[in-house]
Design a protein around this motif. Sequence first.
Motif, mmCIF file in Angstrom:
data_model
loop_
_atom_site.group_PDB
_atom_site.id
_atom_site.type_symbol
_atom_site.label_atom_id
_atom_site.label_comp_id
_atom_site.label_asym_id
_atom_site.label_seq_id
_atom_site.Cartn_x
_atom_site.Cartn_y
_atom_site.Cartn_z
ATOM 1 N N LEU A 144 0.827 -1.206 0.000
ATOM 2 C CA LEU A 144 0.000 0.000 0.000
ATOM 3 C C LEU A 144 0.862 1.257 0.000
ATOM 4 N N ALA A 145 1.955 1.245 0.761
ATOM 5 C CA ALA A 145 2.850 2.401 0.812
ATOM 6 C C ALA A 145 3.500 2.626 -0.548
ATOM 7 N N LYS A 146 3.937 1.548 -1.201
ATOM 8 C CA LYS A 146 4.556 1.668 -2.514
ATOM 9 C C LYS A 146 3.559 2.188 -3.538
ATOM 10 N N LYS A 147 2.312 1.689 -3.467
ATOM 11 C CA LYS A 147 1.284 2.124 -4.401
ATOM 12 C C LYS A 147 0.984 3.606 -4.214
ATOM 13 N N LYS A 148 0.885 4.042 -2.960
ATOM 14 C CA LYS A 148 0.600 5.442 -2.666
ATOM 15 C C LYS A 148 1.733 6.338 -3.172
ATOM 16 N N LYS A 149 2.963 5.923 -2.939
ATOM 17 C CA LYS A 149 4.119 6.713 -3.379
ATOM 18 C C LYS A 149 4.154 6.802 -4.903
ATOM 19 N N LYS A 150 3.858 5.699 -5.568
ATOM 20 C CA LYS A 150 3.866 5.685 -7.034
ATOM 21 C C LYS A 150 2.791 6.612 -7.589
ATOM 22 N N GLU A 151 1.591 6.579 -6.985
ATOM 23 C CA GLU A 151 0.508 7.444 -7.437
ATOM 24 C C GLU A 151 0.868 8.913 -7.242
ATOM 25 N N GLU A 152 1.481 9.242 -6.107
ATOM 26 C CA GLU A 152 1.894 10.619 -5.850
ATOM 27 C C GLU A 152 2.933 11.076 -6.864
ATOM 28 N N LYS A 153 3.847 10.183 -7.185
ATOM 29 C CA LYS A 153 4.893 10.504 -8.147
ATOM 30 C C LYS A 153 4.294 10.765 -9.532
ATOM 31 N N GLU A 192 2.547 14.170 -9.486
ATOM 32 C CA GLU A 192 3.504 15.269 -9.573
ATOM 33 C C GLU A 192 4.056 15.391 -10.992
ATOM 34 N N LYS A 193 4.316 14.260 -11.623
ATOM 35 C CA LYS A 193 4.845 14.267 -12.982
ATOM 36 C C LYS A 193 3.832 14.876 -13.948
ATOM 37 N N ALA A 194 2.555 14.533 -13.761
ATOM 38 C CA ALA A 194 1.505 15.089 -14.608
ATOM 39 C C ALA A 194 1.389 16.595 -14.397
#
Length: 54
Positions: A15-24, A27-29
């Motif tokens: 869940l932490a990895k998924k959340k971090k990936k979504e945030e990244k 931010e990229k968008a």
Amino acid sequence: MATPNYGYEKRQKELAKKKKKEEKLKEKAQRKAGESGPDAKDDEPDQEAEGSAH
């Protein structure tokens, strides 16, 4: 003594990895959407400076 719940720990890590990936990605968008803004202008001189250094 209680045994460790490895399944729970694994799920929390996922869940932490998924959340971090979504945030990244978010931010990229935002950076891509604001490419014509002041951030893009700041990047251009750096690239030119690197190219002229060679």
